[in-house]
Design a protein around this motif. Structure first.
Motif, PDB file in Angstrom:
ATOM      1  N   GLU A  16       0.820  -1.200   0.000  1.00  0.00           N
ATOM      2  CA  GLU A  16       0.000   0.000   0.000  1.00  0.00           C
ATOM      3  C   GLU A  16       0.868   1.270   0.000  1.00  0.00           C
ATOM      4  N   VAL A  17       1.901   1.301   0.885  1.00  0.00           N
ATOM      5  CA  VAL A  17       2.744   2.491   0.961  1.00  0.00           C
ATOM      6  C   VAL A  17       3.543   2.683  -0.325  1.00  0.00           C
ATOM      7  N   LEU A  18       3.952   1.589  -0.954  1.00  0.00           N
ATOM      8  CA  LEU A  18       4.685   1.709  -2.216  1.00  0.00           C
ATOM      9  C   LEU A  18       3.785   2.301  -3.295  1.00  0.00           C
ATOM     10  N   ASN A  19       2.562   1.854  -3.365  1.00  0.00           N
ATOM     11  CA  ASN A  19       1.605   2.403  -4.341  1.00  0.00           C
ATOM     12  C   ASN A  19       1.351   3.877  -4.092  1.00  0.00           C
ATOM     13  N   ARG A  20       1.218   4.256  -2.830  1.00  0.00           N
ATOM     14  CA  ARG A  20       0.939   5.645  -2.477  1.00  0.00           C
ATOM     15  C   ARG A  20       2.030   6.578  -2.997  1.00  0.00           C
ATOM     16  N   TYR A  21       3.275   6.106  -2.978  1.00  0.00           N
ATOM     17  CA  TYR A  21       4.390   6.953  -3.406  1.00  0.00           C
ATOM     18  C   TYR A  21       4.907   6.616  -4.805  1.00  0.00           C
ATOM     19  N   GLY A  22       4.231   5.736  -5.501  1.00  0.00           N
ATOM     20  CA  GLY A  22       4.620   5.391  -6.861  1.00  0.00           C
ATOM     21  C   GLY A  22       5.939   4.644  -6.931  1.00  0.00           C
ATOM     22  N   LEU A  23       6.202   3.801  -5.947  1.00  0.00           N
ATOM     23  CA  LEU A  23       7.451   3.052  -5.886  1.00  0.00           C
ATOM     24  C   LEU A  23       7.221   1.577  -6.160  1.00  0.00           C
ATOM     25  N   SER A  24       8.268   0.941  -6.637  1.00  0.00           N
ATOM     26  CA  SER A  24       8.295  -0.513  -6.743  1.00  0.00           C
ATOM     27  C   SER A  24       9.690  -0.972  -6.338  1.00  0.00           C
ATOM     28  N   LYS A  25       9.814  -2.221  -6.012  1.00  0.00           N
ATOM     29  CA  LYS A  25      11.103  -2.773  -5.600  1.00  0.00           C
ATOM     30  C   LYS A  25      11.892  -3.199  -6.823  1.00  0.00           C
ATOM     31  N   PRO A  26      13.191  -3.145  -6.757  1.00  0.00           N
ATOM     32  CA  PRO A  26      14.023  -2.674  -5.651  1.00  0.00           C
ATOM     33  C   PRO A  26      14.201  -1.158  -5.695  1.00  0.00           C
ATOM     34  N   PHE A  27      14.330  -0.569  -4.520  1.00  0.00           N
ATOM     35  CA  PHE A  27      14.630   0.854  -4.454  1.00  0.00           C
ATOM     36  C   PHE A  27      15.559   1.128  -3.287  1.00  0.00           C
ATOM     37  N   VAL A  28      16.360   2.177  -3.467  1.00  0.00           N
ATOM     38  CA  VAL A  28      17.173   2.702  -2.382  1.00  0.00           C
ATOM     39  C   VAL A  28      16.562   4.034  -1.988  1.00  0.00           C
TER      40      VAL A  28
END
Length: 181
Positions: free
Chosen positions: A1-13
């Motif tokens: 949910e938090v990744l979707n909220r910020y437009g992120l996907s793994k992997p990320f630094v």
């Protein structure tokens, strides 16, 4: 949910902090973009900074570089739990609280060798030479190739943060004042 909220996907630094020039954030942005040109793992760089919206005008954000702006403490802890590592590329640092914060929740830290950071982080981080992108790329790659490394960094980080506290700092500061008087 938090990744979707910020437009992120793994992997990320993730980088957390202000965007002053001595923080060396453009170096980090360039390094992550270079990493993606030569590695099968495509990284995203999440930039968390609640102070400086002018940053959006100095570095182009895209699917690789996400400027998140201000993030609540709750969301930051969730982002840390999903990130590959916190990267601290600073050229000058007064203490390194952000890295200790990341270590306290089990996030590996990749840090520049600048100023006080190796003294604060000890063996709980991996270090790179801040003007050397190749060195940073090697350290990021090692988190993908050495599966034991993140486990070791997490354990060392959790141990390291126990050596620091605001209460301990206050006592030590008071002791210095008492000696001086």
């Amino acid at each position: 949910e938090v990744l979707n909220r910020y437009g992120l996907s793994k992997p990320f630094v993730i980088y957390t902090g202000n965007l002053y020039p001595h923080k060396n954030v453009p170096f980090l942005v360039n390094a992550v973009r270079r990493f993606n040109l030569s590695h099968e793992h495509q990284l995203i760089l999440a930039l968390v900074c609640g102070r400086d919206d002018t940053f959006k005008r100095t570095i182009e954000t895209d699917e690789t570089v996400k400027y998140l702006g201000f993030v609540s403490d709750e969301d930051l802890a969730l982002l840390y739990s999903q990130a590959l590592a916190l990267v601290q590329p600073s050229l000058i640092e007064g203490f390194g609280l952000i890295g200790l914060e990341a270590m306290s929740v089990g996030l590996p830290v990749i840090s520049s060798r600048a100023t006080v950071l190796p003294e604060i982080y000890g063996d709980a981080a991996i270090y790179f030479d801040p003007p050397n992108e190749d060195d940073l790329l090697e350290k990021i790659s090692s988190l993908f190739t050495d599966q034991q490394l993140p486990i070791d960094l997490i354990a060392a980080g959790r141990k390291r943060v126990k050596e620091f506290s605001f209460t301990k700092m206050a006592r030590q500061t008071l002791a210095v004042y008492k000696i001086a008087t």
